[in-house]
Write a protein that holds these residues in place. Structure first.
Motif, PDB file in Angstrom:
ATOM      1  N   PRO A 157      29.605  35.272  31.343  1.00  0.00           N
ATOM      2  CA  PRO A 157      29.552  36.632  31.882  1.00  0.00           C
ATOM      3  C   PRO A 157      30.741  37.527  31.498  1.00  0.00           C
ATOM      4  O   PRO A 157      30.540  38.644  31.060  1.00  0.00           O
ATOM      5  CB  PRO A 157      29.486  36.419  33.398  1.00  0.00           C
ATOM      6  CG  PRO A 157      29.251  34.993  33.620  1.00  0.00           C
ATOM      7  CD  PRO A 157      29.382  34.245  32.354  1.00  0.00           C
ATOM      8  N   LEU A 158      31.960  37.011  31.648  1.00  0.00           N
ATOM      9  CA  LEU A 158      33.135  37.849  31.385  1.00  0.00           C
ATOM     10  C   LEU A 158      33.241  38.264  29.924  1.00  0.00           C
ATOM     11  O   LEU A 158      33.870  39.256  29.591  1.00  0.00           O
ATOM     12  CB  LEU A 158      34.407  37.099  31.794  1.00  0.00           C
ATOM     13  CG  LEU A 158      35.452  37.909  32.552  1.00  0.00           C
ATOM     14  CD1 LEU A 158      34.911  38.466  33.834  1.00  0.00           C
ATOM     15  CD2 LEU A 158      36.697  37.093  32.785  1.00  0.00           C
ATOM     16  N   HIS A 159      32.603  37.476  29.045  1.00  0.00           N
ATOM     17  CA  HIS A 159      32.623  37.785  27.621  1.00  0.00           C
ATOM     18  C   HIS A 159      31.485  38.719  27.236  1.00  0.00           C
ATOM     19  O   HIS A 159      31.437  39.232  26.133  1.00  0.00           O
ATOM     20  CB  HIS A 159      32.540  36.497  26.784  1.00  0.00           C
ATOM     21  CG  HIS A 159      33.682  35.562  27.036  1.00  0.00           C
ATOM     22  ND1 HIS A 159      34.858  35.626  26.347  1.00  0.00           N
ATOM     23  CD2 HIS A 159      33.841  34.584  27.957  1.00  0.00           C
ATOM     24  CE1 HIS A 159      35.698  34.701  26.806  1.00  0.00           C
ATOM     25  NE2 HIS A 159      35.094  34.051  27.785  1.00  0.00           N
ATOM     26  N   GLU A 160      30.547  38.908  28.160  1.00  0.00           N
ATOM     27  CA  GLU A 160      29.420  39.795  27.864  1.00  0.00           C
ATOM     28  C   GLU A 160      29.571  41.149  28.530  1.00  0.00           C
ATOM     29  O   GLU A 160      29.236  42.172  27.946  1.00  0.00           O
ATOM     30  CB  GLU A 160      28.104  39.139  28.299  1.00  0.00           C
ATOM     31  CG  GLU A 160      27.734  37.976  27.395  1.00  0.00           C
ATOM     32  CD  GLU A 160      26.252  37.653  27.455  1.00  0.00           C
ATOM     33  OE1 GLU A 160      25.429  38.569  27.327  1.00  0.00           O
ATOM     34  OE2 GLU A 160      25.936  36.465  27.639  1.00  0.00           O
ATOM     35  N   VAL A 161      30.062  41.138  29.784  1.00  0.00           N
ATOM     36  CA  VAL A 161      30.187  42.414  30.491  1.00  0.00           C
ATOM     37  C   VAL A 161      31.476  42.451  31.308  1.00  0.00           C
ATOM     38  O   VAL A 161      31.803  41.502  32.016  1.00  0.00           O
ATOM     39  CB  VAL A 161      28.930  42.712  31.359  1.00  0.00           C
ATOM     40  CG1 VAL A 161      28.617  41.581  32.294  1.00  0.00           C
ATOM     41  CG2 VAL A 161      29.078  44.015  32.120  1.00  0.00           C
ATOM     42  N   GLY A 162      32.222  43.520  31.139  1.00  0.00           N
ATOM     43  CA  GLY A 162      33.450  43.727  31.890  1.00  0.00           C
ATOM     44  C   GLY A 162      33.297  44.982  32.725  1.00  0.00           C
ATOM     45  O   GLY A 162      32.632  45.918  32.316  1.00  0.00           O
ATOM     46  N   ALA A 163      33.909  44.979  33.930  1.00  0.00           N
ATOM     47  CA  ALA A 163      33.741  46.147  34.783  1.00  0.00           C
ATOM     48  C   ALA A 163      34.971  46.435  35.625  1.00  0.00           C
ATOM     49  O   ALA A 163      35.671  45.521  36.064  1.00  0.00           O
ATOM     50  CB  ALA A 163      32.541  45.934  35.703  1.00  0.00           C
ATOM     51  N   LEU A 164      35.205  47.702  35.809  1.00  0.00           N
ATOM     52  CA  LEU A 164      36.176  48.183  36.793  1.00  0.00           C
ATOM     53  C   LEU A 164      35.346  48.808  37.893  1.00  0.00           C
ATOM     54  O   LEU A 164      34.647  49.788  37.658  1.00  0.00           O
ATOM     55  CB  LEU A 164      37.095  49.240  36.162  1.00  0.00           C
ATOM     56  CG  LEU A 164      37.885  50.086  37.167  1.00  0.00           C
ATOM     57  CD1 LEU A 164      39.009  49.271  37.774  1.00  0.00           C
ATOM     58  CD2 LEU A 164      38.420  51.341  36.518  1.00  0.00           C
ATOM     59  N   LEU A 165      35.371  48.215  39.087  1.00  0.00           N
ATOM     60  CA  LEU A 165      34.558  48.767  40.164  1.00  0.00           C
ATOM     61  C   LEU A 165      35.397  49.474  41.209  1.00  0.00           C
ATOM     62  O   LEU A 165      35.259  50.658  41.426  1.00  0.00           O
ATOM     63  CB  LEU A 165      33.721  47.674  40.835  1.00  0.00           C
ATOM     64  CG  LEU A 165      32.473  47.225  40.097  1.00  0.00           C
ATOM     65  CD1 LEU A 165      31.580  46.415  41.009  1.00  0.00           C
ATOM     66  CD2 LEU A 165      31.694  48.408  39.538  1.00  0.00           C
ATOM     67  N   ASP A 166      36.293  48.752  41.833  1.00  0.00           N
ATOM     68  CA  ASP A 166      37.101  49.348  42.890  1.00  0.00           C
ATOM     69  C   ASP A 166      38.556  48.997  42.605  1.00  0.00           C
ATOM     70  O   ASP A 166      39.020  47.907  42.927  1.00  0.00           O
ATOM     71  CB  ASP A 166      36.654  48.794  44.246  1.00  0.00           C
ATOM     72  CG  ASP A 166      37.463  49.373  45.387  1.00  0.00           C
ATOM     73  OD1 ASP A 166      38.332  50.232  45.133  1.00  0.00           O
ATOM     74  OD2 ASP A 166      37.231  48.959  46.542  1.00  0.00           O
ATOM     75  N   ALA A 167      39.252  49.948  41.963  1.00  0.00           N
ATOM     76  CA  ALA A 167      40.614  49.684  41.494  1.00  0.00           C
ATOM     77  C   ALA A 167      41.547  49.301  42.641  1.00  0.00           C
ATOM     78  O   ALA A 167      42.518  48.572  42.448  1.00  0.00           O
ATOM     79  CB  ALA A 167      41.155  50.893  40.758  1.00  0.00           C
ATOM     80  N   GLY A 168      41.236  49.800  43.860  1.00  0.00           N
ATOM     81  CA  GLY A 168      42.108  49.522  44.992  1.00  0.00           C
ATOM     82  C   GLY A 168      42.044  48.073  45.445  1.00  0.00           C
ATOM     83  O   GLY A 168      42.949  47.578  46.127  1.00  0.00           O
ATOM     84  N   ALA A 169      40.977  47.372  45.039  1.00  0.00           N
ATOM     85  CA  ALA A 169      40.727  46.029  45.557  1.00  0.00           C
ATOM     86  C   ALA A 169      41.454  44.939  44.776  1.00  0.00           C
ATOM     87  O   ALA A 169      40.827  44.029  44.257  1.00  0.00           O
ATOM     88  CB  ALA A 169      39.218  45.762  45.568  1.00  0.00           C
ATOM     89  N   VAL A 170      42.773  45.030  44.666  1.00  0.00           N
ATOM     90  CA  VAL A 170      43.528  43.931  44.064  1.00  0.00           C
ATOM     91  C   VAL A 170      44.353  43.254  45.156  1.00  0.00           C
ATOM     92  O   VAL A 170      44.731  43.882  46.133  1.00  0.00           O
ATOM     93  CB  VAL A 170      44.475  44.396  42.912  1.00  0.00           C
ATOM     94  CG1 VAL A 170      43.686  44.984  41.782  1.00  0.00           C
ATOM     95  CG2 VAL A 170      45.526  45.353  43.416  1.00  0.00           C
ATOM     96  N   HIS A 171      44.605  41.967  44.965  1.00  0.00           N
ATOM     97  CA  HIS A 171      45.418  41.202  45.910  1.00  0.00           C
ATOM     98  C   HIS A 171      46.837  41.778  45.884  1.00  0.00           C
ATOM     99  O   HIS A 171      47.507  41.726  44.850  1.00  0.00           O
ATOM    100  CB  HIS A 171      45.417  39.735  45.458  1.00  0.00           C
ATOM    101  CG  HIS A 171      45.972  38.809  46.491  1.00  0.00           C
ATOM    102  ND1 HIS A 171      47.271  38.905  46.927  1.00  0.00           N
ATOM    103  CD2 HIS A 171      45.415  37.787  47.157  1.00  0.00           C
ATOM    104  CE1 HIS A 171      47.479  37.969  47.830  1.00  0.00           C
ATOM    105  NE2 HIS A 171      46.359  37.277  47.990  1.00  0.00           N
TER     106      HIS A 171
END
Ligand code: ADP
Ligand code: ADP
Length: 218
Positions: free
Chosen positions: A71-85
């Motif tokens: 999956p990570l090699h087929e599609v990459g996404a930025l969804l909610d930039a605020g949601a990082v640890h």
């Protein structure tokens, strides 16, 4: 390529996505435009298999997300930039993703460089500005070198230099032949970055046209 086929998602009484059909082709930046609440994020979440459609289909390279082998090699996404640890460094955030996907530390260093975060790689993401979090989210999306990319409102929180940088990055990714879907609620931003714009309102398709077609006569 991304394809939505009569995609529908209902949350209780809310029809977040309503029989939405369109295709996102490689080699172009396709803008996904609509006011807040139009159903853009929900559509992207459905493409990523983070939620199941009520009916219809969301496909990546002809298959459902769950069926993708890498999956990570087929599609990459930025969804909610605020949601990082918040307690994790930029480097560790990316390394965690990388390790579970057979991606090496060299690629992590490469994407940090690509988004301009090499100098703060060891700093905790909790202390980052929204613009820096956007860059970190973009780095994560690029990690697997995917052919299909989706960015949900990546320009939010960026200064004018950052906005220009995103524009160049999106164009570059499309010129490399990647499929790029870029969501925004700003027509002005779309007109400068996208080749084609899919406009949605209340979950439904309003228009699907090239920027030239949409601006003809103005
Ligand atoms: P956009 O990304 O275009 O701003 P969204 O996809 O976030 O729009 O939202 C579309 C609609 O679906 C909105 O009315 C929103 O409140 C609703 N919605 C989104 N996610 C959920 C959820 N998890 N539960 C209930 N309603 C939701
Ligand atoms: P370039 O040749 O564009 O300067 P590199 O040789 O550093 O880039 O590329 C190394 C890897 O990173 C390759 O797998 C390439 O496909 C990938 N790559 C290059 N540019 C990007 C980009 N903008 N986004 C994601 N991956 C990229």
């Amino acid at each position: 390529m991304i394809e939505l086929r009569q995609l529908t998602k209902r949350y209780g009484d809310t029809l977040a996505v309503d029989e939405l059909s369109f295709r996102v082709e490689p080699g172009h930046v396709t803008g996904f435009l609509g006011p807040n609440g139009a159903g853009k994020s929900t559509s992207m979440r459905l493409v990523l298999g983070l939620d199941a459609p009520t009916s219809g289909q969301a496909l990546v390279n002809g298959g459902r997300y769950a069926d993708l082998r890498r999956p990570l090699h087929e599609v990459g996404a930025l969804l909610d930039a605020g949601a990082v640890h918040p307690g994790r460094s930029a480097y560790n955030h990316l390394m965690c993703l990388a390790l579970s996907n057979d991606i090496g530390a060299r690629r992590v260093a490469q994407v940090l460089e690509l988004v301009g975060l090499s100098g703060v790689a060891r700093k905790k993401a909790g202390g980052f500005s929204l613009g820096m979090k956007q860059r970190l989210g973009i780095a994560a999306a690029l990690l697997g070198d995917p052919g299909v990319l989706m960015f949900d409102e990546p320009v939010n929180g960026l200064d004018p230099d950052g906005v220009r940088w995103i524009r160049g990055l999106m164009r570059g990714l499309a010129e490399e032949g990647r499929t790029v879907l870029l969501s925004s609620h700003l027509m002005s931003e779309m007109a400068l970055t996208a080749d084609r714009i899919v406009i949605v309102g209340r979950g439904r398709l309003v228009a699907d046209a090239t920027v030239a077609e949409l601006t003809a006569g103005y």
